[in-house]
Design an enzyme around this catalytic site. Structure first.
Site, PDB file in Angstrom:
ATOM      1  CG  ASP A 150      -2.307   1.183   1.472  1.00  0.00           C
ATOM      2  OD1 ASP A 150      -2.352   1.404   0.093  1.00  0.00           O
ATOM      3  OD2 ASP A 150      -2.602   0.771   1.907  1.00  0.00           O
TER       4      ASP A 150
ATOM      5  CG  HIS B 132      -0.374   1.861  -9.075  1.00  0.00           C
ATOM      6  ND1 HIS B 132      -0.015   1.628  -7.518  1.00  0.00           N
ATOM      7  CD2 HIS B 132      -1.329   2.364  -9.697  1.00  0.00           C
ATOM      8  CE1 HIS B 132      -0.955   2.490  -7.251  1.00  0.00           C
ATOM      9  NE2 HIS B 132      -2.429   3.075  -8.603  1.00  0.00           N
TER      10      HIS B 132
ATOM     11  CB  SER C 117      -8.944  -5.154  -3.477  1.00  0.00           C
ATOM     12  OG  SER C 117      -9.082  -4.627  -3.946  1.00  0.00           O
TER      13      SER C 117
ATOM     14  CG  ASN D  46      -7.587  -1.954  -5.796  1.00  0.00           C
ATOM     15  OD1 ASN D  46      -6.900  -2.591  -5.588  1.00  0.00           O
ATOM     16  ND2 ASN D  46      -8.191  -1.602  -4.355  1.00  0.00           N
TER      17      ASN D  46
ATOM     18  NE  ARG E 269      -2.644  -1.361   4.425  1.00  0.00           N
ATOM     19  CZ  ARG E 269      -4.449  -1.593   3.583  1.00  0.00           C
ATOM     20  NH1 ARG E 269      -4.908  -2.773   4.401  1.00  0.00           N
ATOM     21  NH2 ARG E 269      -5.047  -1.392   2.969  1.00  0.00           N
TER      22      ARG E 269
ATOM     23  NE  ARG F 281      -7.875   0.327   5.563  1.00  0.00           N
ATOM     24  CZ  ARG F 281      -7.390   1.725   5.591  1.00  0.00           C
ATOM     25  NH1 ARG F 281      -7.797   1.675   6.530  1.00  0.00           N
ATOM     26  NH2 ARG F 281      -7.172   1.993   4.449  1.00  0.00           N
TER      27      ARG F 281
ATOM     28  CB  SER G 100      -7.656  -4.238   2.482  1.00  0.00           C
ATOM     29  OG  SER G 100      -7.400  -3.084   2.866  1.00  0.00           O
TER      30      SER G 100
ATOM     31  CD  GLU H 294       3.031 -13.516  14.982  1.00  0.00           C
ATOM     32  OE1 GLU H 294       2.742 -12.840  15.459  1.00  0.00           O
ATOM     33  OE2 GLU H 294       2.428 -15.024  16.006  1.00  0.00           O
TER      34      GLU H 294
HETATM   35  C1  FPP Z   1      -2.375  -0.132  -3.449  1.00  0.00           C
HETATM   36  O1  FPP Z   1      -1.491   0.955  -3.232  1.00  0.00           O
HETATM   37  C2  FPP Z   1      -1.769  -0.676  -4.361  1.00  0.00           C
HETATM   38  C3  FPP Z   1      -2.168  -1.012  -5.345  1.00  0.00           C
HETATM   39  C4  FPP Z   1      -3.545  -1.038  -5.173  1.00  0.00           C
HETATM   40  C5  FPP Z   1      -1.515  -2.076  -6.343  1.00  0.00           C
HETATM   41  C6  FPP Z   1      -0.746  -2.559  -6.262  1.00  0.00           C
HETATM   42  C7  FPP Z   1       0.122  -2.260  -7.321  1.00  0.00           C
HETATM   43  C8  FPP Z   1       1.365  -2.614  -7.241  1.00  0.00           C
HETATM   44  C9  FPP Z   1       2.553  -2.599  -6.608  1.00  0.00           C
HETATM   45  C10 FPP Z   1       2.298  -2.290  -9.006  1.00  0.00           C
HETATM   46  C11 FPP Z   1       2.041  -3.737  -9.690  1.00  0.00           C
HETATM   47  C12 FPP Z   1       2.719  -4.934  -8.758  1.00  0.00           C
HETATM   48  C13 FPP Z   1       2.844  -5.600 -10.066  1.00  0.00           C
HETATM   49  C14 FPP Z   1       2.568  -7.514  -9.125  1.00  0.00           C
HETATM   50  C15 FPP Z   1       3.646  -5.825 -11.404  1.00  0.00           C
HETATM   51  P1  FPP Z   1      -2.675   2.813  -3.557  1.00  0.00           P
HETATM   52  O2  FPP Z   1      -2.839   2.884  -4.523  1.00  0.00           O
HETATM   53  O3  FPP Z   1      -3.756   2.605  -2.750  1.00  0.00           O
HETATM   54  O4  FPP Z   1      -2.079   3.263  -2.292  1.00  0.00           O
HETATM   55  P2  FPP Z   1      -2.709   5.001  -1.519  1.00  0.00           P
HETATM   56  O5  FPP Z   1      -2.957   4.492  -0.073  1.00  0.00           O
HETATM   57  O6  FPP Z   1      -1.445   5.750  -1.257  1.00  0.00           O
HETATM   58  O7  FPP Z   1      -3.804   5.822  -2.412  1.00  0.00           O
END
Ligand code: FPP
Length: 241
Positions: free
Chosen positions: A19, A36, A64, A67, A187, A193, A195, A206
């Site tokens: 996150d 990302h 998720s 998302n 996390r 959380r 999620s 853990e």
């Molecule tokens: C949550 O951060 C992250 C995601 C919903 C996407 C996770 C994806 C990656 C780490 C990219 C690459 C993954 C692979 C497997 C290539 P957020 O966008 O909710 O951040 P924020 O809470 O700061 O808004």
């Protein structure tokens, strides 16, 4: 009976809720997708660190079932990033002997992405190093609901006796049926959380909730969390010995 253990060997299976990409990008005045992309680079580094840290299974939450509520631009950008990651990383993952699996409901994903996912799973089938599981369109409740549906179909077709539905049989219907339960769930980004991530599987995991945003998470910090884990006593509901 499960005995309490002090897991000095470290966690065999680590699951990560990655996150903070969006905030990381916003702090730099850049669009969320920039975060990302930075997050994807971090995935590479953390996967590479696993063998030295004794982590045999790494499961990461990439997208998720909730998302989809993000803007169309962000969702499309993430899907494109997943396609790109798979295409660009496939060779390196094979060379590193990483076995890749995907969990989550593939029905809503675009055909091209699903094709690449299938291909990478096939390509790395014989790999015996670490096990990388990527959760895309994954939700713990959705997974349990899909599992229950298949279980009910087996009961209806008399392939499964309802008397045999228990804590050992139900997980066989989950997406993670070949994986051990996570020992440690991390996390990033300061939110405490889970999620909807690995709800059934993490019953006795853990947890580590850390402030670092995912694109800043380093192999060194990962190692520190693994060291912390080794000092914890896992009692699984029993008493200290
Ligand atoms: C949550 O951060 C992250 C995601 C919903 C996407 C996770 C994806 C990656 C780490 C990219 C690459 C993954 C692979 C497997 C290539 P957020 O966008 O909710 O951040 P924020 O809470 O700061 O808004």
């Amino acid at each position: 009976m499960v005995k309490p253990i002090r897991d000095t060997d470290g966690p065999r299976h680590v699951a990560v809720i990655m996150d903070g990409n969006g905030r990381w990008a916003t702090q730099r005045g850049r669009p969320r997708l920039f975060g990302h992309h930075a997050g994807a680079k971090r995935v590479r580094e953390i996967v590479q660190a696993c063998p030295d840290l004794g982590v045999k299974y790494l499961t990461i939450f990439a997208f998720s079932t909730e998302n989809w509520k993000r803007t169309q631009t962000e969702v499309a950008g993430l899907m494109s990033l997943f396609r790109r990651y798979i295409t660009m990383e496939a060779r390196a993952l094979c060379d590193q002997n990483v076995r890749v699996r995907f969990i989550g409901d593939r029905v809503r994903l675009d055909k091209k992405l699903v094709g690449l996912m299938d291909e990478l799973e096939q390509m790395t089938r014989g790999c015996t190093g670490i096990n990388l599981t990527i959760a895309i369109n994954y939700g713990g409740r959705d997974e349990v609901a899909r599992a229950t549906k298949r279980l009910a179909q087996d009961v209806a077709a008399q392939r499964l006796d309802p008397e045999n539905v228990n804590e050992e049989t139900l997980p066989k219907y989950l997406d993670t049926y070949v994986l051990p339960d996570p020992d440690l769930v991390i996390r990033t980004s300061g939110e405490a959380r889970i999620s909807n991530f690995l709800l059934w599987q993490s019953a006795y995991a853990e947890y580590e909730f850390i402030d670092t945003l995912w694109p800043d998470f380093s192999a060194e910090e990962f190692q520190g969390l693994i060291n912390n884990y080794a000092g914890r006593e896992r009692r699984f509901g029993a008493v200290s010995v």
